[in-house]
Design an enzyme around this catalytic site. Structure first.
Site, PDB file in Angstrom:
ATOM      1  N   HIS A 123     -38.172  19.839  28.134  1.00 17.29           N
ATOM      2  CA  HIS A 123     -37.589  20.839  29.025  1.00 17.29           C
ATOM      3  C   HIS A 123     -38.681  21.589  29.782  1.00 17.29           C
ATOM      4  O   HIS A 123     -39.665  22.026  29.185  1.00 17.29           O
ATOM      5  CB  HIS A 123     -36.766  21.854  28.224  1.00 17.29           C
ATOM      6  CG  HIS A 123     -35.479  21.291  27.696  1.00 17.29           C
ATOM      7  ND1 HIS A 123     -34.768  21.881  26.671  1.00 17.29           N
ATOM      8  CD2 HIS A 123     -34.777  20.184  28.045  1.00 17.29           C
ATOM      9  CE1 HIS A 123     -33.693  21.176  26.421  1.00 17.29           C
ATOM     10  NE2 HIS A 123     -33.671  20.139  27.235  1.00 17.29           N
TER      11      HIS A 123
ATOM     12  N   TYR B 268     -29.585  26.275  22.460  1.00 17.06           N
ATOM     13  CA  TYR B 268     -29.378  25.852  21.073  1.00 17.06           C
ATOM     14  C   TYR B 268     -29.424  27.027  20.105  1.00 17.06           C
ATOM     15  O   TYR B 268     -28.885  26.942  19.008  1.00 17.06           O
ATOM     16  CB  TYR B 268     -30.417  24.787  20.685  1.00 17.06           C
ATOM     17  CG  TYR B 268     -30.301  23.548  21.535  1.00 17.06           C
ATOM     18  CD1 TYR B 268     -29.206  22.693  21.404  1.00 17.06           C
ATOM     19  CD2 TYR B 268     -31.258  23.231  22.499  1.00 17.06           C
ATOM     20  CE1 TYR B 268     -29.076  21.562  22.204  1.00 17.06           C
ATOM     21  CE2 TYR B 268     -31.143  22.107  23.297  1.00 17.06           C
ATOM     22  CZ  TYR B 268     -30.049  21.283  23.148  1.00 17.06           C
ATOM     23  OH  TYR B 268     -29.913  20.177  23.939  1.00 17.06           O
TER      24      TYR B 268
ATOM     25  N   ARG C 104     -28.872  13.992  20.747  1.00 22.24           N
ATOM     26  CA  ARG C 104     -30.016  14.786  21.231  1.00 22.24           C
ATOM     27  C   ARG C 104     -29.759  16.282  21.000  1.00 22.24           C
ATOM     28  O   ARG C 104     -30.647  16.997  20.543  1.00 22.24           O
ATOM     29  CB  ARG C 104     -30.238  14.486  22.708  1.00 22.24           C
ATOM     30  CG  ARG C 104     -31.351  15.286  23.377  1.00 22.24           C
ATOM     31  CD  ARG C 104     -31.546  14.755  24.788  1.00 22.24           C
ATOM     32  NE  ARG C 104     -32.181  15.702  25.679  1.00 22.24           N
ATOM     33  CZ  ARG C 104     -33.501  15.813  25.869  1.00 22.24           C
ATOM     34  NH1 ARG C 104     -34.321  15.038  25.186  1.00 22.24           N
ATOM     35  NH2 ARG C 104     -33.991  16.693  26.728  1.00 22.24           N
TER      36      ARG C 104
ATOM     37  N   LYS D 274     -37.251  12.322  32.592  1.00 22.15           N
ATOM     38  CA  LYS D 274     -36.603  13.131  33.621  1.00 22.15           C
ATOM     39  C   LYS D 274     -37.617  14.069  34.267  1.00 22.15           C
ATOM     40  O   LYS D 274     -38.395  14.721  33.574  1.00 22.15           O
ATOM     41  CB  LYS D 274     -35.464  13.944  32.993  1.00 22.15           C
ATOM     42  CG  LYS D 274     -34.581  14.648  34.002  1.00 22.15           C
ATOM     43  CD  LYS D 274     -33.403  15.304  33.317  1.00 22.15           C
ATOM     44  CE  LYS D 274     -32.488  15.983  34.314  1.00 22.15           C
ATOM     45  NZ  LYS D 274     -31.329  16.631  33.663  1.00 22.15           N
TER      46      LYS D 274
ATOM     47  N   HIS E 230     -25.415  11.500  23.919  1.00 25.34           N
ATOM     48  CA  HIS E 230     -26.237  12.695  24.174  1.00 25.34           C
ATOM     49  C   HIS E 230     -26.027  13.767  23.112  1.00 25.34           C
ATOM     50  O   HIS E 230     -26.883  14.625  22.921  1.00 25.34           O
ATOM     51  CB  HIS E 230     -25.912  13.255  25.560  1.00 25.34           C
ATOM     52  CG  HIS E 230     -27.035  14.033  26.177  1.00 25.34           C
ATOM     53  ND1 HIS E 230     -28.202  13.440  26.613  1.00 25.34           N
ATOM     54  CD2 HIS E 230     -27.178  15.364  26.424  1.00 25.34           C
ATOM     55  CE1 HIS E 230     -29.005  14.369  27.100  1.00 25.34           C
ATOM     56  NE2 HIS E 230     -28.408  15.548  26.997  1.00 25.34           N
TER      57      HIS E 230
ATOM     58  N   ARG F  24     -33.083  11.025  25.367  1.00 24.84           N
ATOM     59  CA  ARG F  24     -31.976  10.704  26.278  1.00 24.84           C
ATOM     60  C   ARG F  24     -31.748   9.199  26.199  1.00 24.84           C
ATOM     61  O   ARG F  24     -32.657   8.440  25.844  1.00 24.84           O
ATOM     62  CB  ARG F  24     -32.323  11.101  27.713  1.00 24.84           C
ATOM     63  CG  ARG F  24     -32.633  12.578  27.905  1.00 24.84           C
ATOM     64  CD  ARG F  24     -33.022  12.864  29.343  1.00 24.84           C
ATOM     65  NE  ARG F  24     -33.284  14.277  29.582  1.00 24.84           N
ATOM     66  CZ  ARG F  24     -34.480  14.853  29.514  1.00 24.84           C
ATOM     67  NH1 ARG F  24     -35.553  14.104  29.220  1.00 24.84           N
ATOM     68  NH2 ARG F  24     -34.630  16.143  29.728  1.00 24.84           N
TER      69      ARG F  24
END
Length: 378
Positions: free
Chosen positions: A336, A345, A313, A246, A310, A221
């Site tokens: 994640h 994805y 990424r 995050k 982004h 990120r």
């Protein structure tokens, strides 16, 4: 029957694109529009667009002359900025202090405080602790119907109100069962491998090049790239350490030998002292500087103009899947918490995988020559 018309939507002064609606029956005009530099089709909006320049405006009017109609895009009113009274200021200070003590991130606190301020201003004559669930839902509906707030904004507003009642006023959690918008299932925007290669080769400045290489090659990120320290590059062990990303989670991600070689070249040239990327006056490099670097590279490389930092990424994850990397590894590299977040994805991969054939392909070619195939769009 009225003749079909090309609608050009009047762009705002600061708009980056001019949006154009071309009826399906106007095939000749659509093909001509595709020859414009930066022409792009938006399937969700069923609109075309080009970069907003005086030259493009002039060419549009010259090429299509009497076939166009200029309209304004429907806009919602901006949220009003009201002056807060002493009561609201005191309650905002109380809320901010509590969120800081609860160790919310600075960005989350800033976003929540903006939403809470709007909420307080709407109910400025009321005792905030007495506002009920129905009134809160009525407030959210008011923002949607009058100001057209997005689903993201709607969720942010609800989360901020929840944080106020739960963490500041200490009310029970059951109070926050507020109607949420159905989340859009949008696929992430990605660049092809060839587009990424073109984009990465564009910057001439070694720092700019190193930043873009880093974000793509490690799936970072933008905030993670800014917060990287020199000591987070573990060259001997072949990984990059991401601290308090995050969700305040530490993780490791891949360190490409190609990136490592470039980072060493960058380090010799700039000799950063603490942060891996530092501004001209020292301190951390800014997100805005990275965004400007990326935007310039996109323009010069002539790749998808709607790509953002982004997007690199997203492209990192999708390209790993294309190379057969296990989804669990990709989840770990991206940081994640849930595999469902990473699974999006697989949908991108399924759509782009040329090894998968449509059932139509098994029925024969029907004698279709393929001449005059469109380059893009419907």
């Amino acid at each position: 029957m009225a003749k079909p018309t090309i609608i050009i939507y009047q762009a705002e002064e600061n708009s980056s694109r001019i949006k154009v609606q071309i009826p399906y029956v106007m095939k000749t005009e659509r093909e001509k529009f595709k020859t414009f530099h930066s022409a792009f089709y938006h399937p969700n909006q069923k609109l075309w667009s080009i970069i907003n320049t005086a030259e493009n405006w002039e060419r549009l009017q010259k090429e299509f002359e009497h076939k166009i109609e200029i309209k304004k895009l429907a806009k919602f009113r901006p949220l009003p900025q009201k002056t807060t009274n002493e009561k609201i200021q005191a309650e905002l200070a109380k809320a901010e202090q509590k969120l800081i003590l609860k160790a919310f991130s600075p960005n989350t606190i800033k976003a929540y405080m903006n939403e809470i301020k709007t909420f307080f201003s709407f109910f400025e004559t009321r005792n905030f602790s007495e506002i009920n669930k129905a009134e809160i839902e009525s407030f959210i509906y008011h923002l949607i119907s009058k100001y057209g707030i997005s689903e993201t904004k709607q969720n942010m507003c609800i989360n901020a109100i929840k944080a106020y009642y739960e963490h500041v006023l200490g009310q029970p959690r059951e109070y926050y069962d507020i109607q949420r918008p159905k989340r859009s299932l949008n696929l992430p925007n990605i660049l092809s491998k060839s587009e990424v290669a073109k984009l990465l080769q564009t910057p001439k400045n070694i720092k700019h090049k190193a930043i873009l290489f880093l974000i793509y090659s490690s799936g970072l990120r933008i905030s993670e790239a800014i917060n990287l320290r020199v000591k987070d590059i573990h060259s001997a062990d072949g990984y990059i350490f991401i601290k308090a990303a995050k969700g305040k989670k530490d993780r490791r991600t891949v360190l490409s030998p190609i990136l490592l070689k470039l980072l060493r070249e960058y380090y010799r040239a700039h000799k950063p002292s603490y942060w891996l990327f530092e501004g001209q006056e020292g301190g951390q490099y800014s997100a805005k500087s990275i965004q400007n670097t990326f935007r310039k590279a996109v323009t010069e490389a002539n790749v998808n103009p709607w790509a953002t930092v982004h997007t690199l990424r997203h492209s990192f994850a999708t390209h790993l899947l294309q190379e057969g990397t296990n989804l669990r590894y990709i989840q770990s590299l991206l940081g994640h918490s849930s595999s469902k977040t990473t699974e999006v994805y697989t949908h991108v991969l399924a759509i782009n995988n040329k090894n998968i054939k449509s059932p139509l392909d098994f029925l024969g070619d029907f004698g279709i020559s393929g001449e005059g195939e469109p380059k893009s769009g419907p």
